[in-house]
Design a protein around this motif. Structure first.
Motif, PDB file in Angstrom:
ATOM      1  N   SER A   1     -13.691   4.941  -5.829  1.00 17.83           N
ATOM      2  CA  SER A   1     -14.052   3.558  -6.128  1.00 17.83           C
ATOM      3  C   SER A   1     -12.884   2.622  -5.862  1.00 17.83           C
ATOM      4  O   SER A   1     -11.724   3.014  -5.948  1.00 17.83           O
ATOM      5  CB  SER A   1     -14.482   3.438  -7.584  1.00 17.83           C
ATOM      6  N   ARG A   2     -13.189   1.401  -5.506  1.00 15.55           N
ATOM      7  CA  ARG A   2     -12.175   0.365  -5.340  1.00 15.55           C
ATOM      8  C   ARG A   2     -12.485  -0.844  -6.222  1.00 15.55           C
ATOM      9  O   ARG A   2     -12.187  -1.981  -5.871  1.00 15.55           O
ATOM     10  CB  ARG A   2     -12.063  -0.057  -3.866  1.00 15.55           C
ATOM     11  N   GLY A   3     -13.068  -0.579  -7.379  1.00 19.12           N
ATOM     12  CA  GLY A   3     -13.417  -1.640  -8.300  1.00 19.12           C
ATOM     13  C   GLY A   3     -12.343  -1.843  -9.354  1.00 19.12           C
ATOM     14  O   GLY A   3     -11.148  -1.639  -9.106  1.00 19.12           O
ATOM     15  N   LEU A   4     -12.778  -2.226 -10.552  1.00 20.80           N
ATOM     16  CA  LEU A   4     -11.849  -2.548 -11.627  1.00 20.80           C
ATOM     17  C   LEU A   4     -10.909  -1.394 -11.950  1.00 20.80           C
ATOM     18  O   LEU A   4      -9.690  -1.584 -12.081  1.00 20.80           O
ATOM     19  CB  LEU A   4     -12.650  -2.934 -12.880  1.00 20.80           C
ATOM     20  N   ASP A   5     -11.462  -0.185 -12.114  1.00 19.63           N
ATOM     21  CA  ASP A   5     -10.614   0.950 -12.485  1.00 19.63           C
ATOM     22  C   ASP A   5      -9.520   1.179 -11.445  1.00 19.63           C
ATOM     23  O   ASP A   5      -8.378   1.490 -11.787  1.00 19.63           O
ATOM     24  CB  ASP A   5     -11.463   2.227 -12.613  1.00 19.63           C
TER      25      ASP A   5
ATOM     26  N   HIS B   1      -8.169  -1.052  -9.401  1.00 20.86           N
ATOM     27  CA  HIS B   1      -7.143  -2.097  -9.511  1.00 20.86           C
ATOM     28  C   HIS B   1      -6.149  -1.759 -10.625  1.00 20.86           C
ATOM     29  O   HIS B   1      -4.945  -1.902 -10.458  1.00 20.86           O
ATOM     30  CB  HIS B   1      -7.779  -3.463  -9.813  1.00 20.86           C
ATOM     31  N   LEU B   2      -6.674  -1.322 -11.760  1.00 14.26           N
ATOM     32  CA  LEU B   2      -5.779  -1.069 -12.898  1.00 14.26           C
ATOM     33  C   LEU B   2      -4.987   0.217 -12.709  1.00 14.26           C
ATOM     34  O   LEU B   2      -3.807   0.274 -13.061  1.00 14.26           O
ATOM     35  CB  LEU B   2      -6.588  -1.044 -14.191  1.00 14.26           C
TER      36      LEU B   2
ATOM     37  N   ASP C   1      -1.947  -0.226 -10.575  1.00 12.61           N
ATOM     38  CA  ASP C   1      -0.861  -0.954 -11.226  1.00 12.61           C
ATOM     39  C   ASP C   1       0.233  -0.019 -11.746  1.00 12.61           C
ATOM     40  O   ASP C   1       1.343  -0.472 -12.022  1.00 12.61           O
ATOM     41  CB  ASP C   1      -1.428  -1.751 -12.405  1.00 12.61           C
TER      42      ASP C   1
ATOM     43  N   VAL D   1     -11.615  -5.179 -21.839  1.00 14.16           N
ATOM     44  CA  VAL D   1     -12.369  -5.257 -20.592  1.00 14.16           C
ATOM     45  C   VAL D   1     -13.165  -3.976 -20.379  1.00 14.16           C
ATOM     46  O   VAL D   1     -12.621  -2.947 -19.977  1.00 14.16           O
ATOM     47  CB  VAL D   1     -11.418  -5.476 -19.394  1.00 14.16           C
TER      48      VAL D   1
ATOM     49  N   PRO E   1     -17.485  -0.561 -15.738  1.00 10.47           N
ATOM     50  CA  PRO E   1     -18.744   0.133 -15.446  1.00 10.47           C
ATOM     51  C   PRO E   1     -18.623   1.663 -15.536  1.00 10.47           C
ATOM     52  O   PRO E   1     -19.622   2.346 -15.724  1.00 10.47           O
ATOM     53  CB  PRO E   1     -19.051  -0.310 -14.004  1.00 10.47           C
TER      54      PRO E   1
END
Lengths: 219, 219
Positions: free
Chosen positions: B61-65, B67-68, B71, B205, B208
């Motif tokens: 996946s390249r969604g929210l998870d 991105h975090l 980091d 936050v 999904p």
């Protein structure tokens, strides 16, 4: 198109639209780069973050918005932008004095490829070099990937340029921040984010700041 | 403590706990670094991301998870960890053969400071150098900031070490991923995230994927 085994992506980063999908007014001028759309209302979420590059003092949030805004630069080796992001002029250049909206320290720090039917010589401001290309999206992307030396390429906008690259199916990921304001008229990224979900996965992430982050990645 | 005008932060990144606040079992062994807590259930969200460093194929996946999880490395110049993150041994070292859980390519790529009452010589694996320090949190942080050369310092855990640095009020930001599983017993980061909100702002936050990201930054 790859460096080693790492794919080079074309990414839309921190792109701002209104709740009705508008990214800019149609009436762009030197004084109003976003036309009738108030950029302060679109950009408020990133201006409140600790990582906002124009921040002059300490402070600022370090929550979700900050994480996503900082992603703007991560792993990016080149930017592609349309001529309307570069300046308000249309048609042949009357002179080449105009060097973008950003002053002596543009916030890109990489090669930037400006798509235009009216090419002009490249120039460098600080650590950003602007090149001018009369090319279709696929050709421009190949040039930008070469310049990015294995890193990803940011598709910077404006909205017309983003749509052209979406139509050519060249975009790998998009981060679009949807602000809770309506513009009514203007240049639209979409009527609804659902337009992209045939081709992209989508995480919809509401932020406490009021914007809703939309994170798309290719299926 | 600063490099130029940029503050150097102490950050907890991608730290995983159960819904009841447990980060690890108390019964750590060589075979079970997290004791009775199943690490696969805690780490599932990051293992599904495109950026997971142990990923062997494309996809993810390249969604929210994502991105975090990415980091984890951004802007980090050193890590501090407790001895129980480094290995299952307790007390004086019987030998110095143990070089951590991570094999020949540890995922840190910076200097790492291991807090222990039993110091031993530094050693280097690939681009990670492990140092062993018998020091209080403030002294260890000063050493790590010096080694980080202006970048931030990651506080890597384990949970006992994170709590010690929180008690000493030395932590600037935390990203804690709360998984929707209960452990019942074990080493707790907190009884409730609210314990930190007197000193920290908090963005909660939901992802999904089922985890809920908690992003704290100092008030």
């Amino acid at each position: 198109m790859t460096a080693g085994h790492r794919p080079q992506l074309l990414k839309v980063q921190s792109f701002n639209v209104t709740a009705d999908g508008v990214a800019a007014g149609e009436d762009q001028t030197l004084e109003r780069p976003f036309g009738h759309v108030d950029p302060d209302r679109l950009f408020a979420w990133c201006e409140a973050t600790a990582g906002w590059p124009h921040r002059t003092g300490p402070g600022g949030s370090r929550g979700l918005d900050d994480h996503l805004a900082r992603d703007f630069h991560h792993g990016i080796g080149a930017e592609i932008m349309g001529r309307n992001k570069f300046g308000p002029q249309r048609g042949p250049w009357r002179d080449e004095e105009w060097k973008g909206w950003w002053g002596e320290e543009p916030p890109f720090h990489t090669p930037v490829f400006v798509l235009t039917h009216h090419e002009r010589p490249s120039f460098t401001l600080s650590d950003t070099t602007f090149h001018f290309l009369d090319a279709d999206p696929a050709t421009a992307l190949a040039r930008a990937k070469e310049a990015a030396e294995g890193k990803d390429v940011r598709l910077g906008g404006g909205v017309t340029t983003v749509r052209e690259f979406l139509d050519a199916d060249l975009v790998d990921t998009l981060h679009v921040a949807v602000s809770p304001v309506e513009a009514g008229t203007g240049l639209r990224l979409w009527d609804s984010p659902e337009e992209l979900t045939d081709r992209f996965h989508l995480d919809v992430v509401p932020s406490p700041s009021g914007v809703t982050h939309h994170l798309f990645w290719r299926k």
